[in-house]
Design a protein around this motif. Structure first.
Motif, PDB file in Angstrom:
ATOM      1  N   ARG A   1       0.825  -1.219   0.000  1.00  0.00           N
ATOM      2  CA  ARG A   1       0.000   0.000   0.000  1.00  0.00           C
ATOM      3  C   ARG A   1       0.856   1.265   0.000  1.00  0.00           C
ATOM      4  NH1 ARG A   1      -5.338  -0.782   1.415  1.00  0.00           N
ATOM      5  NH2 ARG A   1      -5.539   1.428   0.925  1.00  0.00           N
ATOM      6  N   ARG A   2       2.125   1.153   0.418  1.00  0.00           N
ATOM      7  CA  ARG A   2       2.978   2.349   0.438  1.00  0.00           C
ATOM      8  C   ARG A   2       4.040   2.364  -0.653  1.00  0.00           C
ATOM      9  NH1 ARG A   2       1.887   2.347   5.846  1.00  0.00           N
ATOM     10  NH2 ARG A   2       3.548   0.960   6.552  1.00  0.00           N
ATOM     11  N   ALA A   3       4.564   1.173  -1.037  1.00  0.00           N
ATOM     12  CA  ALA A   3       5.665   1.146  -2.013  1.00  0.00           C
ATOM     13  C   ALA A   3       5.761  -0.246  -2.632  1.00  0.00           C
ATOM     14  CB  ALA A   3       6.980   1.508  -1.322  1.00  0.00           C
ATOM     15  N   SER A   4       6.633  -0.340  -3.646  1.00  0.00           N
ATOM     16  CA  SER A   4       6.860  -1.614  -4.332  1.00  0.00           C
ATOM     17  C   SER A   4       8.352  -1.918  -4.348  1.00  0.00           C
ATOM     18  CB  SER A   4       6.395  -1.529  -5.791  1.00  0.00           C
ATOM     19  OG  SER A   4       5.050  -1.136  -5.879  1.00  0.00           O
ATOM     20  N   VAL A   5       8.692  -3.195  -4.540  1.00  0.00           N
ATOM     21  CA  VAL A   5      10.087  -3.565  -4.836  1.00  0.00           C
ATOM     22  C   VAL A   5      10.076  -4.547  -6.006  1.00  0.00           C
ATOM     23  CG1 VAL A   5      11.125  -3.217  -2.551  1.00  0.00           C
ATOM     24  CG2 VAL A   5      10.072  -5.426  -3.094  1.00  0.00           C
ATOM     25  N   ARG A   6      11.157  -4.500  -6.786  1.00  0.00           N
ATOM     26  CA  ARG A   6      11.318  -5.480  -7.861  1.00  0.00           C
ATOM     27  C   ARG A   6      12.785  -5.877  -7.926  1.00  0.00           C
ATOM     28  NH1 ARG A   6       8.983  -3.002 -12.306  1.00  0.00           N
ATOM     29  NH2 ARG A   6      10.924  -2.066 -12.953  1.00  0.00           N
ATOM     30  N   TRP A   7      13.022  -7.199  -8.064  1.00  0.00           N
ATOM     31  CA  TRP A   7      14.406  -7.723  -8.141  1.00  0.00           C
ATOM     32  C   TRP A   7      14.504  -8.723  -9.272  1.00  0.00           C
ATOM     33  CZ3 TRP A   7      16.620 -12.670  -7.247  1.00  0.00           C
ATOM     34  CH2 TRP A   7      18.017 -12.687  -7.112  1.00  0.00           C
ATOM     35  N   LEU A   8      15.536  -8.545 -10.090  1.00  0.00           N
ATOM     36  CA  LEU A   8      15.767  -9.442 -11.223  1.00  0.00           C
ATOM     37  C   LEU A   8      17.085 -10.171 -10.987  1.00  0.00           C
ATOM     38  CD1 LEU A   8      14.169  -6.834 -12.409  1.00  0.00           C
ATOM     39  CD2 LEU A   8      14.963  -7.645 -14.605  1.00  0.00           C
ATOM     40  N   GLN A   9      17.050 -11.488 -11.025  1.00  0.00           N
ATOM     41  CA  GLN A   9      18.268 -12.263 -10.794  1.00  0.00           C
ATOM     42  C   GLN A   9      19.367 -11.891 -11.768  1.00  0.00           C
ATOM     43  OE1 GLN A   9      21.259 -15.145 -10.772  1.00  0.00           O
ATOM     44  NE2 GLN A   9      19.957 -14.958 -12.573  1.00  0.00           N
ATOM     45  N   GLU A  10      18.986 -11.599 -13.029  1.00  0.00           N
ATOM     46  CA  GLU A  10      20.021 -11.293 -14.019  1.00  0.00           C
ATOM     47  C   GLU A  10      20.577  -9.869 -13.860  1.00  0.00           C
ATOM     48  OE1 GLU A  10      18.597 -12.447 -17.907  1.00  0.00           O
ATOM     49  OE2 GLU A  10      18.889 -14.567 -17.474  1.00  0.00           O
ATOM     50  N   ARG A  11      19.973  -9.065 -12.982  1.00  0.00           N
ATOM     51  CA  ARG A  11      20.532  -7.742 -12.650  1.00  0.00           C
ATOM     52  C   ARG A  11      20.523  -7.635 -11.129  1.00  0.00           C
ATOM     53  NH1 ARG A  11      18.720  -3.208 -16.854  1.00  0.00           N
ATOM     54  NH2 ARG A  11      20.217  -2.158 -15.542  1.00  0.00           N
ATOM     55  N   GLN A  12      21.151  -8.645 -10.517  1.00  0.00           N
ATOM     56  CA  GLN A  12      20.963  -8.839  -9.074  1.00  0.00           C
ATOM     57  C   GLN A  12      21.647  -7.817  -8.182  1.00  0.00           C
ATOM     58  OE1 GLN A  12      23.437 -12.456  -7.712  1.00  0.00           O
ATOM     59  NE2 GLN A  12      23.001 -12.837  -9.837  1.00  0.00           N
ATOM     60  N   ASN A  13      22.431  -6.900  -8.754  1.00  0.00           N
ATOM     61  CA  ASN A  13      23.067  -5.887  -7.921  1.00  0.00           C
ATOM     62  C   ASN A  13      22.233  -4.604  -7.818  1.00  0.00           C
ATOM     63  OD1 ASN A  13      26.222  -6.640  -7.164  1.00  0.00           O
ATOM     64  ND2 ASN A  13      25.364  -7.820  -8.858  1.00  0.00           N
ATOM     65  N   GLU A  14      20.978  -4.687  -8.265  1.00  0.00           N
ATOM     66  CA  GLU A  14      20.066  -3.527  -8.192  1.00  0.00           C
ATOM     67  C   GLU A  14      18.721  -3.959  -7.614  1.00  0.00           C
ATOM     68  OE1 GLU A  14      21.505  -1.512 -12.431  1.00  0.00           O
ATOM     69  OE2 GLU A  14      19.513  -2.418 -12.253  1.00  0.00           O
ATOM     70  N   LEU A  15      18.141  -3.105  -6.808  1.00  0.00           N
ATOM     71  CA  LEU A  15      16.769  -3.321  -6.323  1.00  0.00           C
ATOM     72  C   LEU A  15      15.936  -2.096  -6.709  1.00  0.00           C
ATOM     73  CD1 LEU A  15      14.849  -5.143  -4.551  1.00  0.00           C
ATOM     74  CD2 LEU A  15      15.473  -3.640  -2.639  1.00  0.00           C
ATOM     75  N   TRP A  16      14.881  -2.321  -7.483  1.00  0.00           N
ATOM     76  CA  TRP A  16      13.996  -1.219  -7.867  1.00  0.00           C
ATOM     77  C   TRP A  16      12.996  -0.987  -6.735  1.00  0.00           C
ATOM     78  CZ3 TRP A  16       8.615  -1.170  -8.789  1.00  0.00           C
ATOM     79  CH2 TRP A  16       8.109  -0.034  -9.421  1.00  0.00           C
ATOM     80  N   ILE A  17      12.862   0.280  -6.371  1.00  0.00           N
ATOM     81  CA  ILE A  17      11.889   0.647  -5.341  1.00  0.00           C
ATOM     82  C   ILE A  17      10.904   1.631  -5.975  1.00  0.00           C
ATOM     83  CG2 ILE A  17      11.567   1.653  -3.025  1.00  0.00           C
ATOM     84  CD1 ILE A  17      14.563   0.875  -2.515  1.00  0.00           C
ATOM     85  N   GLY A  18       9.645   1.256  -5.992  1.00  0.00           N
ATOM     86  CA  GLY A  18       8.626   2.091  -6.641  1.00  0.00           C
ATOM     87  C   GLY A  18       7.782   2.820  -5.611  1.00  0.00           C
ATOM     88  N   ARG A  19       7.572   4.144  -5.846  1.00  0.00           N
ATOM     89  CA  ARG A  19       6.737   4.945  -4.942  1.00  0.00           C
ATOM     90  C   ARG A  19       5.776   5.799  -5.767  1.00  0.00           C
ATOM     91  NH1 ARG A  19       8.961   4.189  -0.037  1.00  0.00           N
ATOM     92  NH2 ARG A  19      11.188   3.774   0.023  1.00  0.00           N
ATOM     93  N   ARG A  20       4.665   6.219  -5.146  1.00  0.00           N
ATOM     94  CA  ARG A  20       3.695   7.020  -5.893  1.00  0.00           C
ATOM     95  C   ARG A  20       3.999   8.512  -5.835  1.00  0.00           C
ATOM     96  NH1 ARG A  20      -2.838   6.931  -6.093  1.00  0.00           N
ATOM     97  NH2 ARG A  20      -3.113   9.114  -5.585  1.00  0.00           N
ATOM     98  N   ASP A  21       4.401   9.009  -4.654  1.00  0.00           N
ATOM     99  CA  ASP A  21       4.497  10.460  -4.495  1.00  0.00           C
ATOM    100  C   ASP A  21       5.913  11.010  -4.527  1.00  0.00           C
ATOM    101  OD1 ASP A  21       1.746  10.765  -4.357  1.00  0.00           O
ATOM    102  OD2 ASP A  21       1.736  10.136  -2.256  1.00  0.00           O
ATOM    103  N   THR A  22       6.914  10.127  -4.566  1.00  0.00           N
ATOM    104  CA  THR A  22       8.296  10.603  -4.755  1.00  0.00           C
ATOM    105  C   THR A  22       8.905   9.766  -5.867  1.00  0.00           C
ATOM    106  OG1 THR A  22       9.082   9.050  -3.088  1.00  0.00           O
ATOM    107  CG2 THR A  22       8.677  11.293  -2.342  1.00  0.00           C
ATOM    108  N   ALA A  23      10.104  10.155  -6.285  1.00  0.00           N
ATOM    109  CA  ALA A  23      10.735   9.467  -7.418  1.00  0.00           C
ATOM    110  C   ALA A  23      11.038   8.012  -7.068  1.00  0.00           C
ATOM    111  CB  ALA A  23      12.019  10.191  -7.795  1.00  0.00           C
ATOM    112  N   ASN A  24      10.901   7.149  -8.057  1.00  0.00           N
ATOM    113  CA  ASN A  24      11.331   5.758  -7.882  1.00  0.00           C
ATOM    114  C   ASN A  24      12.843   5.742  -7.691  1.00  0.00           C
ATOM    115  OD1 ASN A  24       8.711   5.042  -8.359  1.00  0.00           O
ATOM    116  ND2 ASN A  24       9.051   4.539 -10.521  1.00  0.00           N
ATOM    117  N   ALA A  25      13.350   4.628  -7.148  1.00  0.00           N
ATOM    118  CA  ALA A  25      14.787   4.549  -6.883  1.00  0.00           C
ATOM    119  C   ALA A  25      15.327   3.220  -7.362  1.00  0.00           C
ATOM    120  CB  ALA A  25      15.043   4.707  -5.380  1.00  0.00           C
ATOM    121  N   LEU A  26      16.614   3.214  -7.698  1.00  0.00           N
ATOM    122  CA  LEU A  26      17.317   1.988  -8.028  1.00  0.00           C
ATOM    123  C   LEU A  26      18.434   1.869  -7.001  1.00  0.00           C
ATOM    124  CD1 LEU A  26      16.802  -0.034 -10.244  1.00  0.00           C
ATOM    125  CD2 LEU A  26      18.453   1.174 -11.683  1.00  0.00           C
ATOM    126  N   LEU A  27      18.223   1.017  -6.006  1.00  0.00           N
ATOM    127  CA  LEU A  27      19.196   0.882  -4.921  1.00  0.00           C
ATOM    128  C   LEU A  27      20.312  -0.057  -5.367  1.00  0.00           C
ATOM    129  CD1 LEU A  27      20.012   1.218  -1.901  1.00  0.00           C
ATOM    130  CD2 LEU A  27      18.521  -0.729  -1.396  1.00  0.00           C
TER     131      LEU A  27
END
Ligand code: NAD
Length: 392
Positions: A276-302
């Motif tokens: 309800r507040r945010a999302s995460v997405r992880w791809l094994q083939e790009r495993q050194n990045e974690l996508w963090i999705g938000r509605r009211d601020t910019a998404n991030a690639l950790l």
């Protein structure tokens, strides 16, 4: 000085070599012996891997008094006899997935391991990725809010041609399920681990895209290409493609696509979790990045940078930011958790470090596979996980 632990491995094929590589990195584990199907192949592989003892039978390896931990990396049909023999000699067991070819067999192994009081583990190795642990900690801390959607895929292409073959496609060696047991089980364990919720219902549609394959005279390792020497045509009945809807115990819904006939996908494991507040997405083939999705601020690639991760996730990193860590590092992290537990003299029932999956987790994954098969058999209807196992 840490007490040294002796390990022996049964089934030195594709993944067996990575078990050996991983334990060697720990520094306190001795690779005592390997066992293969014949003494000559065991000797050949032991020489190639620099291992002193080679056995032509798993019984001989399990009897070796220097072996305290038995790794099982045999084809699926040998998991039950190898693991039961190791348990009978009260050796700790680290088995590769799937734990067994049915939930009933997996239950037998879990019960036997519990009765014997040994440490038991299943190498669901994707748990060992630092950013998987980061996602898990974020969800546990409530950063995403309650989860409502958990989805993803596990797609590969190494079985796309009719000349591609593996024991996984032969029900007597791999089990009734092929793609779902082989790689779908990884996805299910991974998302349950990250979300902290079990899958309780499934609805599955299974497909066999390649209905006839050319079986080579000699057995081939996973991911090796079939070729001109292919000889005998065989009918294939187990699935190489699956679409599965899932429901989680915490109320989240989800879906997963599983296939080993999807051109261009090599080891395409990914998941996304929406809360309800945010999302995460992880791809094994790009495993050194974690996508963090938000509605009211910019998404991030950790990025996998230890200085940016939570302390728990940081423990699974071994290199500074920008220095890529990968499949083998995550595999080693899983074995570090298991051997750390054994070295500390913990009892099997003690709390486990995060990347340590047990036979209990292997049993639950087998229940999901059984429920997927049953759902498909009944015409793709919702099927409760565990119900099939309980009925048998
Ligand atoms: N965790 C992972 O990511 C991962 C990856 C690949 C495979 N696996 C699992 O690991 C297991 C092995 O898969 P693989 O791809 O390495 O298979 P493989 O065919 O490459 O290796 C299996 C090995 O077992 C040996 N073997 C066969 N019969 C034996 C016997 N009676 N005694 C001793 N050894 C025997 C074979 O000679 C071969 O060396 C399977 O259960 C598979 O699902 C897990």
């Amino acid at each position: 000085m840490m007490k040294r632990i002796g390990m022996g491995l049964v089934g030195p094929g594709f993944v067996g070599a990575h078990h050996i590589d991983a334990v060697r990195r720990l520094g306190f584990v001795d690779v005592v012996a390997i066992a293969a199907s014949t003494e000559s192949s065991a000797r050949r592989k032991a020489d190639a891997l620099g291992i002193a003892k080679a056995y032509g039978s798993y019984e001989a390896l399990i009897d070796d008094p220097d072996v305290q931990v038995v790794h099982n990396t045999t084809p699926n049909y040998l998991h039950v006899p190898v693991i039961l023999a190791a348990i009978a000699r009260r050796k700790h067991v680290i088995s590769d997935k799937p734990l067994a070819m049915s939930a009933a067999d997996a239950r037998r192994l879990l019960d036997a391991a519990n009765m014997a009081g040994i440490v038991h583990a299943v190498t669901f190795n994707y748990r060992g990725n630092p950013l998987v642990q980061q996602a898990r900690e974020m969800i546990a801390a409530g950063e995403l809010g309650p989860l409502h959607f958990i989805h993803g895929a596990y797609l590969q292409d190494w079985l796309l041609e009719d000349t591609d073959f593996s024991w996984r496609l032969e029900p007597e060696k791999g089990g009734e399920s092929s793609a779902v047991a082989d790689i779908g089980s990884h996805w299910c364990d991974l998302v349950q681990h990250v979300a902290g919720q079990r899958i309780v219902d499934v609805m599955a549609d299974l497909t066999t895209v390649i209905g006839t394959r050319l079986k080579p005279a000699a057995s081939t390792e996973a991911f090796t290409r079939g070729g001109a020497e292919a000889s005998e045509p065989v009918a294939i009945h187990s699935e190489d493609l699956a679409t599965i809807l899932v429901r989680f115990e915490g109320g989240a819904k989800g879906c997963v696509s599983v296939g080993q006939v999807c051109a261009g996908h090599k080891n395409g494991l990914w998941f996304e979790m929406n809360g309800r507040r945010a999302s995460v997405r992880w791809l094994q083939e790009r495993q050194n990045e974690l996508w963090i999705g938000r509605r009211d601020t910019a998404n991030a690639l950790l990025a996998k940078d230890p200085s940016l991760l939570s302390p728990g996730a940081r423990a699974y990193t071994h290199l500074p930011g920008g220095h890529q860590e990968a499949w083998a590092d995550a595999f080693c992290n899983v074995l570090r958790d298991v051997y750390g537990f054994i070295a500390a003299g913990r009892s099997p029932g003690d709390p486990k470090p995060p990347a340590f999956a047990t036979f209990e987790d292997g049993y639950h994954a087998a229940c999901i596979v059984d429920a997927v098969l049953e759902s498909h058999r009944r015409g793709a209807v919702w099927t409760r996980v565990g119900e099939v196992a309980a009925a048998r």
